[in-house]
Design an enzyme around this catalytic site. Sequence first.
Site, PDB file in Angstrom:
ATOM      1  N   LYS A 141      18.920 -14.836  -0.940  1.00  0.00           N
ATOM      2  CA  LYS A 141      19.832 -14.009  -0.556  1.00  0.00           C
ATOM      3  C   LYS A 141      19.410 -13.492   0.768  1.00  0.00           C
ATOM      4  O   LYS A 141      19.148 -12.218   0.595  1.00  0.00           O
ATOM      5  CB  LYS A 141      21.114 -13.729  -0.962  1.00  0.00           C
ATOM      6  N   VAL A 199      17.724 -14.619 -10.570  1.00  0.00           N
ATOM      7  CA  VAL A 199      17.927 -15.926 -10.147  1.00  0.00           C
ATOM      8  C   VAL A 199      17.011 -16.297 -10.288  1.00  0.00           C
ATOM      9  O   VAL A 199      16.385 -17.392 -10.822  1.00  0.00           O
ATOM     10  CB  VAL A 199      18.436 -16.153  -8.597  1.00  0.00           C
ATOM     11  N   MET A 281     -11.479   6.400 -11.016  1.00  0.00           N
ATOM     12  CA  MET A 281     -10.834   6.858 -10.254  1.00  0.00           C
ATOM     13  C   MET A 281     -11.167   5.540  -9.100  1.00  0.00           C
ATOM     14  O   MET A 281     -11.550   5.020  -8.287  1.00  0.00           O
ATOM     15  CB  MET A 281     -11.795   7.949  -9.354  1.00  0.00           C
ATOM     16  N   CYS A 433      -3.013  20.428  -9.172  1.00  0.00           N
ATOM     17  CA  CYS A 433      -3.646  18.892  -9.238  1.00  0.00           C
ATOM     18  C   CYS A 433      -3.978  17.813 -10.827  1.00  0.00           C
ATOM     19  O   CYS A 433      -4.077  17.164 -11.489  1.00  0.00           O
ATOM     20  CB  CYS A 433      -4.666  18.460  -8.395  1.00  0.00           C
TER      21      CYS A 433
END
Length: 525
Positions: A141, A199, A281, A433
């Site tokens: 849609k 859907v 990583m 970090c």
Amino acid sequence: MSKKEIDYSLYLVTGRNLLPPGKDYLESLEEALQGGVTLVQVREKAADTGEIVEVARQTKEVCQKYGVPVLIDDRVDIALAMGADGVHIGQTDMPVPIARSLLPPGSIIGKTCNTPEHVREAVKDGVDYVGIGPVWQTKTKKVKHSITGPVGLQDLLQELDGTDVKAVAIAGINSTNVLHCLWGSVTSTGHALDGVAVVSDIVASPLPLVAAQALSTRITTFYQTLATPKSIYTIESIKTGVGSVLDSVRKFGPLVHQITNNVVTTQSANATLALGASPIMATAPEEMEDLSKATGALLVNFGTIQNLDGMLAAGKQANINRKPVVFDPVGVGATRFRRESANGLLSTWQATVLKGNAGELAAIANSLEVQAKGVDSVGAGFKDPAKFVRDLARKQRSIVVLTGVTDWVSDGNTVVRLANGHTFLGEITGSGCMVGTAVATFCAGASIAANALRSEDAVEDGKLVRGDMFLAAIGGVLAITVASEYAAQRDDVKGSGTFLPALIDELGNLTAETLVEIAKIEIVE
């Protein structure tokens, strides 16, 4: 059928144009019903009236075998002609009061709503449910309104507080993102969706029974988990749990996938190894499906804001495979690009843990209390950090870790204040970090340990389950801050230059006993 008996949980919207080659519409419908569909809407945009009536009549015959109600999209006349259970109305269709006057008593009326104003008007008009969204882009849609993402649904759901109007999310929902949609849309008051409309994930599938079962199982799991009482923590239980998670990391040595900024890659990898896990990583999107099956947790740190496609793919695959996702939006408040990127990631996948400093989390929460300067925060901080982390955890449906001189962790229910650490942490690059790395490592240990204790037939939906991510987040923070205190006391540490390698050493020396021995934990009510 009484409106109170309607089960909106797995709401199928038909679309015959989406059927795969050789698949009959009624055959597909019946298989979907067997797979767990609880409500069906007949949506026919291209057919003429006579054909729609016949399709709707045949749909009702099949659905009656399974006790599933049938609604008609837009067309009140067709609903009357074939005795449907109700209608679904769009914003530009017949007004709800007129439709109500034409339909038999007890008929279900739903309406598409894209804004809080739409919801308020629909409630005023007396609808039984609202279809809210669009959550994501969809091929079935043309989307005229802005994509909400799961968190954006919260504003619409809040308009239903105090009413008995139900809510169903619409647009782009499938078996891989349905849990993200359900969990991410729960409001701070605990208001959850009553179901999802699907859907193409069912209709376009050559195996609609399997597709419906996959959705139904995940939806059922969500509602069961939502009803589970929250854990009650004490300082002693937190210390015991954190120590147990560290032991699990040492025992199982999980693989921790990290997409992190290139400034800290080496020291993050070394911290992972020191804690007893293995780092990988990897950033290529093409690797993520395979990697997610082998890793224990995922860390996404976009400090240097690269590899967004890899981040998107990694998070989606981690969600699919029930792997914890730690999101560290480094410097997110510094630029519009970073804010838009963070919103895109959080709309695509569900973060298990959201970790950041005051400036970063303020940007995520759209708070003006704290601002960012590069990757750092400026301003006095939050007036009430406990309330801030609790509210953000409820909004994002994630564990929230607020780092600083004092660290705060919340699961949306309990808030913990952590007071360990050393000033040297603020004098080296990437200490924040490394906290993200440690949190991801502890999440991997908790997840693997939880699954090791479960029998094969107890694993939810044939997938891995997560352990206690709240304890894992606390443990990750403590690992860095406690190790920093041990490192700073060493005779060979003369300043920040000698502190970093000593910190890695002390991470390796941590045991469950030493970790909790000097842990400064306070539960904030």
